[in-house]
Structures are given as C-alpha cells and as structure tokens.
Scaffold this active site. Structure first.
Site, mmCIF file in Angstrom:
data_model
loop_
_atom_site.group_PDB
_atom_site.id
_atom_site.type_symbol
_atom_site.label_atom_id
_atom_site.label_comp_id
_atom_site.label_asym_id
_atom_site.label_seq_id
_atom_site.Cartn_x
_atom_site.Cartn_y
_atom_site.Cartn_z
ATOM 1 N N GLU A 137 42.748 3.342 -22.240
ATOM 2 C CA GLU A 137 41.829 4.161 -23.044
ATOM 3 C C GLU A 137 42.331 4.285 -24.486
ATOM 4 O O GLU A 137 41.586 4.678 -25.375
ATOM 5 C CB GLU A 137 41.675 5.546 -22.403
ATOM 6 C CG GLU A 137 40.973 5.485 -21.059
ATOM 7 C CD GLU A 137 41.105 6.765 -20.247
ATOM 8 O OE1 GLU A 137 40.092 7.430 -20.033
ATOM 9 O OE2 GLU A 137 42.230 7.092 -19.814
ATOM 10 N N ASP A 164 31.917 5.530 -14.036
ATOM 11 C CA ASP A 164 31.517 5.449 -12.625
ATOM 12 C C ASP A 164 30.699 6.681 -12.295
ATOM 13 O O ASP A 164 30.599 7.600 -13.105
ATOM 14 C CB ASP A 164 32.780 5.369 -11.730
ATOM 15 C CG ASP A 164 33.701 6.558 -11.975
ATOM 16 O OD1 ASP A 164 34.633 6.426 -12.777
ATOM 17 O OD2 ASP A 164 33.469 7.641 -11.393
HETATM 18 N N1 ADE Z 1 37.632 9.716 -14.524
HETATM 19 C C1 ADE Z 1 36.787 8.668 -14.458
HETATM 20 N N2 ADE Z 1 36.160 8.624 -13.288
HETATM 21 C C2 ADE Z 1 36.598 9.688 -12.575
HETATM 22 C C3 ADE Z 1 36.325 10.184 -11.283
HETATM 23 N N3 ADE Z 1 35.449 9.549 -10.496
HETATM 24 N N4 ADE Z 1 36.978 11.295 -10.867
HETATM 25 C C4 ADE Z 1 37.865 11.916 -11.672
HETATM 26 N N5 ADE Z 1 38.168 11.484 -12.904
HETATM 27 C C5 ADE Z 1 37.528 10.385 -13.359
#
Ligand code: ADE
Length: 247
Positions: A12, A213
C-alpha cells in the site's frame, strides 16, 4: 510540521517513498519512518503494520517523535454496505472498533471511559481528500486491470469505517457486521485505532480506503490481487493530488 501518510502494508506504500525529495530514514520503535518533501510539503511515510495495537503504536510514534501536523491513512478495505463495491473509494468521516464489546458494563462498541463509540475525522481534511480522490484518474491502469477491478465505474463514498483485529473473509460475518452497524461502509484493521490516538492528542486525522474485496468468501483471493496490482498506484496518485491542497 509534517503530514504523516500512513499505510498498513508495504504494497500500500509501494511507489510513495520514491516521490520524496531530501529523503531520510529513521528507525524508531522497531519501525521504518521515511521523512522528506513531496510537492514541497514536509511528509513522513510510515507503515502501521496490521491490527489496532500496531497501528496505535505507529500513530503515537508519529505524534510524539515526529510532531506530525496531521495523519492521513491510505490503503484498502473490505466493502460492507451493498453500495460499496470493489474498486470504489471510501473516505471515513467516522471510525468505530467493531470488536470493542465491554457489555454489559458499557454499551456494545463504546470505548470504555471515552463515553463514545465513534471518533470523527477532521472535516476539513475529509473535504480535501474528497477533492483529491475525485482527481485520481483510472488512466493509471491498463485496460485489462481497469476491467478486472471495475475501476472505471469507481464511486466515492463518505461515512463510517469500522476496524477490528480480524480479516473479514466470510459472507456471514460481513452480514452480521452490517446487521449491527447498518451505516458501516467498509471494514479495515487499523483506522479506528489511529482515530482514537488522534482524538487523544487532538491531531487531525482522516482515512481514505480503496475497496479491495467485499469481506466475503472470496475476500482472501480478491484482497492480494488488488493489493499487488492496484493499491500502491492508487495511493500514490491520491497523495500526490492531496499534498498540493494542504497548507
Ligand atoms: N482490509 C481489506 N479487506 C479487508 C477485510 N476483508 N477485512 C478486514 N480488513 C480488510
């Protein structure tokens, strides 16, 4: 006084350090801090690492050791709200620890002895981040990447970001979070911890997260793909658009 740009993972932060003029490296509290100038503005780049404690330690070091004027978190998050899809940008206006639960002594999610569950972002910084996010072009990415991650339809959302010491990777869990916190836009593992530290020190804080996601059963596949192919470039473009707007 410098602006801190905080990221959780090296991916990142990828491409950010190369932008620093007069770069210097300081090792402190087991962490690497990179100071320098970007667009003529003094900045400190740091990795929070993952989870609330690591993020709180990093934020405290940024304030105590580097005297930062503000902290901006950039990185990725899992989308929770049905409107928040992969590729979208979420700007936090409020932050809450979804795994804080000292009930029945205190209401669920309330941070004991603070009398609150939500910590607010700095409103002026949110406005500047919104301008910067609007200026980020998907032209950074080739057509295949844009199509795969649906970057061209990218939307900007503002609202509640929730954090906890869990990578949420099951649809059931994401639904449960949404049930308890219907206005939560996205979930990460650091933002609310940094917000609490910044509240304690009265340091302006804001966070911008790209949705890697949907915090569901495919999150463990979507997250690393987005992280390696999109996150760094997006963070670099966003910070590059933000810094000239700061005083
Ligand atoms: N950062 C990116 N995706 C995540 C997720 N599914 N749960 C917690 N932190 C995250």
């Amino acid at each position: 006084m410098p602006t801190a740009i905080l990221s959780a993972l090296p991916e990142e932060q990828h491409g950010l350090r190369e932008q620093l003029d007069a770069a210097q490296h300081v090792r402190h509290a087991g962490r690497d801090f990179h100071t320098g100038r970007w667009h003529g503005k003094p900045v400190v780049l740091a990795l929070s690492r993952v989870g609330k404690v690591a993020a709180a330690t990093t934020a405290t070091a940024l304030i105590e050791r580097f005297g930062v004027q503000r902290i901006v978190f950039t990185g990725v998050a899992g989308g929770l709200h049905p409107d928040v899809q992969v590729g979208d940008t979420v700007i936090g206006t409020e932050f809450l620890q979804h795994d804080m639960d000292a009930s029945p002594l205190f209401p669920r999610h309330e941070v004991p002895l603070y009398g609150r569950s939500r910590f607010a972002a700095d409103a002026a910084l949110v406005d500047l981040l919104t301008m910067a996010a609007s200026a980020v072009s998907t032209g950074l990415f080739d057509a295949a990447t844009r199509a795969h991650f649906k970057l061209d339809g990218m939307r900007i959302h503002k609202g509640l970001l929730v954090s906890g010491d869990r990578f949420v990777s099951a649809a059931q869990e994401a639904l449960a979070l949404q049930h308890h916190l219907p206005d939560a836009l996205a979930v990460d593992m650091e933002g609310a911890a940094v917000a609490q530290v910044c509240y304690d020190y009265a340091v302006p804080f804001a966070a911008v997260r790209n949705v890697s996601d949907r915090a569901d059963d495919t999150a463990h596949v979507d997250f690393p793909a987005y992280l390696s192919q999109v996150a760094g470039k997006q963070a670099r473009a966003l910070v590059s658009a933000l810094l000239p707007l700061l005083d």
